[in-house]
Design an enzyme around this catalytic site. Structure first.
Site, short mmCIF file in Angstrom:
data_model
loop_
_atom_site.label_atom_id
_atom_site.label_comp_id
_atom_site.label_asym_id
_atom_site.label_seq_id
_atom_site.Cartn_x
_atom_site.Cartn_y
_atom_site.Cartn_z
N HIS A 11 7.29 3.84 73.67
CA HIS A 11 8.08 3.84 72.44
C HIS A 11 9.50 4.39 72.57
O HIS A 11 10.42 3.81 72.01
CB HIS A 11 7.32 4.59 71.33
CG HIS A 11 6.13 3.83 70.80
ND1 HIS A 11 5.03 3.55 71.58
CD2 HIS A 11 5.89 3.30 69.59
CE1 HIS A 11 4.14 2.88 70.86
NE2 HIS A 11 4.64 2.70 69.65
N ARG A 64 29.33 -7.05 61.27
CA ARG A 64 28.00 -6.54 60.89
C ARG A 64 27.10 -6.41 62.12
O ARG A 64 26.31 -5.47 62.22
CB ARG A 64 27.35 -7.45 59.84
CG ARG A 64 26.04 -6.86 59.31
CD ARG A 64 25.46 -7.66 58.18
NE ARG A 64 25.12 -9.01 58.60
CZ ARG A 64 24.75 -9.98 57.76
NH1 ARG A 64 24.68 -9.75 56.46
NH2 ARG A 64 24.45 -11.18 58.22
N LYS A 87 20.43 -5.47 60.13
CA LYS A 87 19.87 -6.83 60.29
C LYS A 87 18.98 -6.88 61.52
O LYS A 87 19.35 -7.42 62.57
CB LYS A 87 21.00 -7.86 60.36
CG LYS A 87 20.53 -9.28 60.02
CD LYS A 87 21.69 -10.17 59.68
CE LYS A 87 21.30 -11.62 59.49
NZ LYS A 87 20.30 -11.86 58.45
N TYR A 144 20.03 -9.26 64.88
CA TYR A 144 20.44 -10.65 64.98
C TYR A 144 21.52 -10.97 63.96
O TYR A 144 21.79 -10.18 63.06
CB TYR A 144 19.24 -11.59 64.77
CG TYR A 144 18.74 -11.72 63.34
CD1 TYR A 144 18.05 -10.69 62.72
CD2 TYR A 144 18.97 -12.89 62.60
CE1 TYR A 144 17.60 -10.82 61.41
CE2 TYR A 144 18.52 -13.03 61.30
CZ TYR A 144 17.83 -11.99 60.71
OH TYR A 144 17.39 -12.10 59.42
N ARG A 193 6.43 -0.85 78.60
CA ARG A 193 6.17 -0.59 77.19
C ARG A 193 5.92 0.89 76.93
O ARG A 193 4.93 1.46 77.42
CB ARG A 193 4.98 -1.42 76.68
CG ARG A 193 4.81 -1.25 75.16
CD ARG A 193 3.60 -1.99 74.61
NE ARG A 193 3.50 -1.76 73.17
CZ ARG A 193 2.99 -0.66 72.63
NH1 ARG A 193 2.50 0.30 73.40
NH2 ARG A 193 2.97 -0.52 71.31
N LEU A 213 20.25 -5.94 52.44
CA LEU A 213 21.26 -6.34 53.41
C LEU A 213 22.55 -6.70 52.68
O LEU A 213 22.51 -7.40 51.66
CB LEU A 213 20.77 -7.56 54.21
CG LEU A 213 21.70 -7.97 55.34
CD1 LEU A 213 21.60 -6.99 56.51
CD2 LEU A 213 21.38 -9.38 55.82
N GLU A 261 16.21 -8.34 46.81
CA GLU A 261 16.92 -9.51 47.37
C GLU A 261 15.89 -10.55 47.74
O GLU A 261 14.69 -10.35 47.57
CB GLU A 261 17.75 -9.09 48.60
CG GLU A 261 16.93 -8.54 49.74
CD GLU A 261 17.75 -8.07 50.92
OE1 GLU A 261 18.78 -8.68 51.24
OE2 GLU A 261 17.34 -7.07 51.55
N1 PDD Z 1 19.26 -14.21 56.52
N2 PDD Z 1 19.14 -10.76 52.83
C1 PDD Z 1 18.30 -10.96 53.86
C2 PDD Z 1 17.01 -10.21 53.90
C3 PDD Z 1 18.64 -11.88 54.87
O1 PDD Z 1 17.81 -12.08 55.90
C4 PDD Z 1 19.88 -12.59 54.78
C5 PDD Z 1 20.30 -13.57 55.83
C6 PDD Z 1 20.70 -12.36 53.67
C7 PDD Z 1 22.03 -13.06 53.51
O2 PDD Z 1 22.95 -12.60 54.45
P1 PDD Z 1 24.18 -13.52 54.95
O3 PDD Z 1 24.89 -13.97 53.73
O4 PDD Z 1 24.99 -12.59 55.77
O5 PDD Z 1 23.58 -14.67 55.73
C8 PDD Z 1 20.31 -11.42 52.73
C9 PDD Z 1 19.53 -15.09 57.64
C10 PDD Z 1 20.32 -16.29 57.25
C11 PDD Z 1 18.22 -15.41 58.34
O6 PDD Z 1 17.41 -14.50 58.42
O7 PDD Z 1 18.03 -16.53 58.82
#
Ligand code: PDD
Length: 287
Positions: free
Chosen positions: A102, A52, A149, A33, A100, A207, A182
């Site tokens: 894997h 990304r 992501k 996403y 379903r 991330l 993070e």
């Molecule tokens: N989250 N780290 C994690 C684990 C994240 O899920 C996100 C973003 C970030 C920051 O990334 P960016 O600056 O590219 O938004 C760092 C989004 C906003 C979410 O899950 O809603």
């Protein structure tokens, strides 16, 4: 105003927008996403998030569902149909629908694409940033590919919920060495006790935030010193300032960590300045 969601080629009323019970995103979290901030109906840091997205799809060998131009049109149209001026747009791509099992489904199984968008009150977000928020630390129990992501966010959800139950806004996740990785949905930053900006390097299992990257350029422009190096929870608690970055949150100052007050308990000058600079740039460059 009724909301609208895009699902696999069609716009549906939000309440009736559905994916199949055997969508692999639903059953295996087999999808990725992106989230863009919206300013005056336009998306901030557009290219960074789009690039990304393609990287995440490539890493997981999910087919690119449509051209970049077509996807951009769908994002814009979803924002327009929802009449969002300030808020976020959410895009999810999964490996599609199949019985379903894997292993990957048969070649040619089309990926699923969904897009939603919603408004966020700019004045509420500003009020929060003026006051600063609380952070709770939590052990980082995630898998080894947090650079992708993916929608596999259970560990992040549990960390965020623990924070909310403790009256904190965000959770900062901590590795087995006691170093902050993070936030549960943000990147973590401090201005350390020596006045140096610190954020963890992306060689670690985190991330590479698009807001983080945009902020780095502004930090350079402002001639501030940045040390891309991990910091411990203890260092964070002794820091002059703490803040975190993400689409939707922008640059959010934190004023306590696990109940320990950071600095004088108000948003620090560097975080506040960086928030202003980031917002100016993001608004100006949004498309
Ligand atoms: N989250 N780290 C994690 C684990 C994240 O899920 C996100 C973003 C970030 C920051 O990334 P960016 O600056 O590219 O938004 C760092 C989004 C906003 C979410 O899950 O809603």
């Amino acid at each position: 105003m009724s909301r609208v969601a895009y699902v696999n080629g069609q716009y549906h009323p939000h309440g009736q927008a559905m994916v199949h019970v055997e969508d692999r995103g639903f059953q295996f979290a087999d999808g990725v996403y992106e989230v863009w901030s919206i300013f005056d109906g336009r998306m901030a840091d557009f290219d960074g998030h789009m690039t990304r997205l393609h990287r995440s799809l490539n890493e997981l060998r999910i087919d690119i569902p449509m051209s970049r131009e077509a996807l951009t049109r769908v994002l814009h149209e979803t924002i327009r149909r929802n009449r969002v001026r300030n808020g976020i747009v959410y895009l999810q791509v999964t490996r599609g629908t199949a019985r379903r099992d894997h292993p990957f489904p048969a070649e040619g199984t089309p990926p699923s694409v969904i897009v939603t968008s919603r408004s966020i009150s700019a004045s509420e977000a500003e009020a929060q940033a003026k006051k600063g928020v609380a952070i709770l630390t939590q052990p980082d129990i995630r898998w080894g590919r947090c650079d992708i992501k993916t929608v596999g966010l259970l560990a992040n959800v549990l960390a965020k919920q623990a924070a909310r139950e403790a009256g904190a806004y965000e959770a900062w996740m901590v590795d087995e060495m006691g170093l902050v990785t993070e936030g549960s949905s943000t990147n973590a930053w401090i201005v350390d006790e020596h006045g140096k900006l610190r954020t963890r390097d992306t060689q670690a299992n985190i991330l590479k935030g698009i807001t983080r990257t945009a902020l780095m350029a502004l930090i350079q422009q402002e001639k501030l010193e940045l040390d891309e190096r991990p910091f411990s929870v203890d260092e964070a608690k002794r820091a002059r300032e703490a803040f975190f970055t993400a689409a939707g949150a922008f640059v959010m100052p934190a004023v306590s960590i696990d109940g320990t007050t950071i600095g004088d308990g108000t948003p620090g000058p560097i975080a506040t300045r960086l928030r202003t600079l980031y917002l100016e740039q993001a608004r100006r460059d949004a498309i």
